[in-house]
Design an enzyme around this catalytic site. Structure first.
Site, short mmCIF file in Angstrom:
data_model
loop_
_atom_site.label_atom_id
_atom_site.label_comp_id
_atom_site.label_asym_id
_atom_site.label_seq_id
_atom_site.Cartn_x
_atom_site.Cartn_y
_atom_site.Cartn_z
CD GLU A 149 -3.03 -1.07 0.23
OE1 GLU A 149 -3.05 -0.05 -0.51
OE2 GLU A 149 -3.74 -2.14 0.18
NE ARG B 170 -5.08 3.20 -6.26
CZ ARG B 170 -4.68 2.00 -6.21
NH1 ARG B 170 -4.94 1.08 -7.06
NH2 ARG B 170 -4.26 1.61 -5.09
CG ASN C 259 -0.53 5.61 -0.82
OD1 ASN C 259 -1.52 5.37 -1.69
ND2 ASN C 259 -0.84 5.83 0.36
#
Lengths: 102, 144
Positions: free
Chosen positions: B49, B107, B53
């Site tokens: 994650e 997303r 990002n």
């Protein structure tokens, strides 16, 4: 990473995903599943996670997108065979309610 | 933090194929501690994650360098993931569950929620135009 599309009977298509689902692989999975939806126009899309070895929140985005796509066509999405760790990610988005068509 | 028994530092380009590289690296790094499968999966997911990002947000429309540092003590792993990208205007807002600036790209807005849920602590520092640093720690509870 691959997705195998099969006829589940009664207007259902089964999309069995194998390998890892992340931001890198999700775009290919999305394309393959959407092509199958367009070609077969199913009433229900059943996504089978039994062959998935890893998933992050990109998998949630993948399911949310297919849910929206199927809803626009008057269809449904259901999820099946989710390992615990995938269910844990799905739970964060409340997507577990789609498990086994609940 | 206690004195680390092991430490690693790596840097890689913000290419989406490197999300897997970062997961494999952290898995290999903690393997000496014989972590439980669920602990390993949690760590890999949190790292995935954080790196995603950097790729999707920090270095949007460009390619930059992502640095990952990890330290291992007797019972804890410390992971720092740093980019020198665009930075986050409002970190508190960005960490709200389901908040995303990219809904059209599917997303989910769950990146920080997953990092929070799957580790024991998370700290995010960001400065517009300079980049973002995410520090996560997780206790490794069992040994074989």
């Amino acid at each position: 990473m691959a997705v195998y599309i099969a006829d589940g009977g009664e207007g259902t298509i089964v999309a069995k995903i194998t390998g890892e689902i992340d931001h890198h692989t999700a775009r290919w999975l999305r394309m393959d599943i959407d092509t199958a939806i367009q070609d077969r126009n199913p009433k229900k899309l059943l996504i089978d996670f039994s062959g998935v070895s890893f998933m992050d929140s990109s998998g949630v985005g993948l399911v949310m997108g297919r849910y929206k796509n199927m809803k626009e066509r008057g269809g449904k999405v259901a999820l099946t065979n989710m390992p615990d760790y995938i269910e844990k990610v799905m739970n964060l988005a409340g997507m577990d309610r789609l498990l086994n068509g609940r | 933090m206690k004195k680390p028994q092991n430490e690693m530092k790596m840097s890689f380009l913000s290419l989406s194929e490197n999300e897997r590289l970062a997961r494999v690296a952290i898995g290999g790094f903690v393997s000496s501690k014989n972590p439980r499968i669920d602990e390993l999966t949690d760590l890999k997911t949190a790292v995935s994650e954080a790196v995603t990002n950097c790729i999707v947000h920090a270095y949007r429309d460009t390619v930059g360098v992502i640095e990952m540092t990890a330290r291992l003590t007797d019972d804890c792993v410390y992971i720092k993931i740093r980019d020198r990208g665009c930075g986050i205007e409002d970190v508190k807002k960005a960490m709200e569950p389901l908040y995303t600036t990219l809904p059209d790209e599917e997303r989910s807005g769950l990146g920080f929620s997953v990092m929070e849920s799957f580790t024991d602590s998370i700290a995010v520092k960001s400065r517009l135009g300079y980049g973002t640093t995410v520090v996560m720690t997780k206790k490794l509870r069992s040994k074989i």
